[in-house]
Design an enzyme around this catalytic site. Sequence first.
Site, PDB file in Angstrom:
ATOM      1  N   LYS A   1     -17.574 -17.548  11.668  1.00  0.00           N
ATOM      2  CA  LYS A   1     -18.008 -16.160  11.526  1.00  0.00           C
ATOM      3  C   LYS A   1     -16.963 -15.422  10.705  1.00  0.00           C
ATOM      4  CE  LYS A   1     -20.669 -15.325  15.725  1.00  0.00           C
ATOM      5  NZ  LYS A   1     -20.777 -14.490  16.934  1.00  0.00           N
TER       6      LYS A   1
ATOM      7  N   HIS B   1     -18.533  -3.601  25.606  1.00  0.00           N
ATOM      8  CA  HIS B   1     -17.590  -4.626  26.074  1.00  0.00           C
ATOM      9  C   HIS B   1     -16.694  -4.056  27.173  1.00  0.00           C
ATOM     10  CE1 HIS B   1     -17.839  -6.333  21.740  1.00  0.00           C
ATOM     11  NE2 HIS B   1     -18.422  -7.232  22.517  1.00  0.00           N
TER      12      HIS B   1
ATOM     13  N   SER C   1     -21.361  -4.940  18.091  1.00  0.00           N
ATOM     14  CA  SER C   1     -20.276  -4.789  17.100  1.00  0.00           C
ATOM     15  C   SER C   1     -20.859  -4.778  15.691  1.00  0.00           C
ATOM     16  CB  SER C   1     -19.287  -5.948  17.223  1.00  0.00           C
ATOM     17  OG  SER C   1     -18.684  -5.967  18.482  1.00  0.00           O
TER      18      SER C   1
END
Length: 164
Positions: A41, A17, A128
């Site tokens: 999520k 990122h 992630s």
Amino acid sequence: MVRALYPGSFDPVTNGHLDVLKRASSLFDEVLVAVAQNDSKSALFSTEERIRLIQQSTQDLPNIRITSFQGLLVDFARKQDARAIIRGLRAISDFEYEFQMALMNRSLEPKLETLFLMPSEEYTYLSSRLVKEVSRLGGDISRFVPHCVVAALKERNAQTGLTP
Ligand code: PNS
């Protein structure tokens, strides 16, 4: 002032990122990192924690701001007067999802462009989700995320008691 929006879950932020963010910050006057408050999520870190970790990892970048958003991305982009949405593209596997989102967003707001930036090759397999899994199982993640994220994951794993 040409502003771009870099939206995502960032749960947590990774070096991939940050690589994309640095590339975007060299192209735009301002990049607004937009952390999605995504109810569907189940995030490991709260929105505030995700924002704080990004802030701690981006102190060397003068032209970025970090905030959160709820609802449709295009509505938020309009409110922020953003000209472009930045998304990182790692591999072919990202393409279909990103293509769908980009075209849906374009049909909702034709003036907003989605730009895809490719991170450095060393981050093409990084996510992630994998970082969280490797960290939870005791693997070394220090190459993949900033120091503050290593520490935050260690603490969270200890709190949740999921580490083997
Ligand atoms: O990091 P992620 O999880 O891939 O980011 C996905 C995100 C947050 C950019 C996407 O889910 C999104 O834009 N959510 C906001 C709601 C929305 O606008 N949905 C329609 C997208 S076409």
